[in-house]
Scaffold this active site. Structure first.
Site, mmCIF file in Angstrom:
data_model
loop_
_atom_site.group_PDB
_atom_site.id
_atom_site.type_symbol
_atom_site.label_atom_id
_atom_site.label_comp_id
_atom_site.label_asym_id
_atom_site.label_seq_id
_atom_site.Cartn_x
_atom_site.Cartn_y
_atom_site.Cartn_z
ATOM 1 N N LYS A 42 -7.083 -4.528 -2.930
ATOM 2 C CA LYS A 42 -7.814 -5.140 -1.823
ATOM 3 C C LYS A 42 -8.673 -4.035 -0.859
ATOM 4 C CE LYS A 42 -3.701 -4.506 1.293
ATOM 5 N NZ LYS A 42 -4.254 -3.618 2.546
ATOM 6 N N ASP A 91 0.706 -1.265 0.005
ATOM 7 C CA ASP A 91 0.216 -0.078 -0.024
ATOM 8 C C ASP A 91 0.819 1.315 -0.107
ATOM 9 O OD1 ASP A 91 -2.021 -1.912 0.255
ATOM 10 O OD2 ASP A 91 -2.439 -1.543 2.431
ATOM 11 N N CYS A 98 -2.368 -2.359 7.846
ATOM 12 C CA CYS A 98 -2.226 -3.240 6.653
ATOM 13 C C CYS A 98 -0.935 -4.089 6.840
ATOM 14 C CB CYS A 98 -2.109 -2.269 5.369
ATOM 15 S SG CYS A 98 -4.118 -1.722 5.217
#
Length: 186
Positions: free
Chosen positions: A81, A12, A115
């Protein structure tokens, strides 16, 4: 860490997220350093994007280095995601298993306490050997990064640095790979 057993997971590092995090330019540089090492040594690279519609895509300097850019559904290495952990994302597990014998996962990206943490915990639960690169992960606050790293270490992840990854993957000096990659150290 063994380059023949490892995968590099970039979590990310996205256009709208990374500028809000601590030391964003250094984190981008450290992530790029490790992707260059992985590419040179044949270590597969997988990239995740958390809700790209809202947070944008992966930072361009990183995407430019990923060998098979594009969505995993189209044969690329980028997995979109919405869950904080990458594990439930469509195509993630299949992408991880494309290279049998890769039981080590070197993890970089953001945010450390969300995350990165949730993905690392689930990778550990699945029996993976996980290395989190302390100087290639970040959060919006230093405190969140520190406590995220501590929790991952307590759960069994090994906390390392970008140089320790490179030198362990290389194993020896004097090779063409060593000469090329050691020149990246600044």
């Amino acid at each position: 860490m063994d380059a023949t057993r490892a995968s590099l997971l970039v979590i990310d590092v996205q256009e709208k997220l990374y500028p809000a995090c601590q030391e964003p330019e250094q984190i981008i540089a450290n992530c790029c350093f490790l992707i260059k090492c992985a590419n040179r040594l044949g270590v597969p690279v997988i990239v995740t994007e958390q809700y790209p519609k809202g947070l944008g895509h992966t930072a361009k300097p990183i995407l430019d280095l990923v060998e098979k850019t594009g969505d995993v559904a189209d044969g690329g290495n980028v997995v979109a995601k919405v869950a904080f952990s990458a594990i439930p994302a469509d195509g993630f597990i299949e992408k991880m298993e494309e290279n049998p014998g890769r039981d080590q996962v070197v993890v970089i990206g953001m945010e450390t306490h969300v995350c990165v943490l949730q993905t690392v915990l689930e990778l550990l639960e699945r029996g993976r050997e996980v290395y989190v690169v302390a100087d290639a992960v970040t959060s919006r606050s230093t405190q969140d990064k520190i406590f995220g790293l501590e929790r991952m270490r307590d759960a069994g992840a090994k906390i390392v640095t970008r140089e320790s990854v490179m030198f362990e993957w290389l194993r020896v000096a004097g090779t063409p790979e060593f000469k090329e990659l050691s020149a990246l150290i600044k």
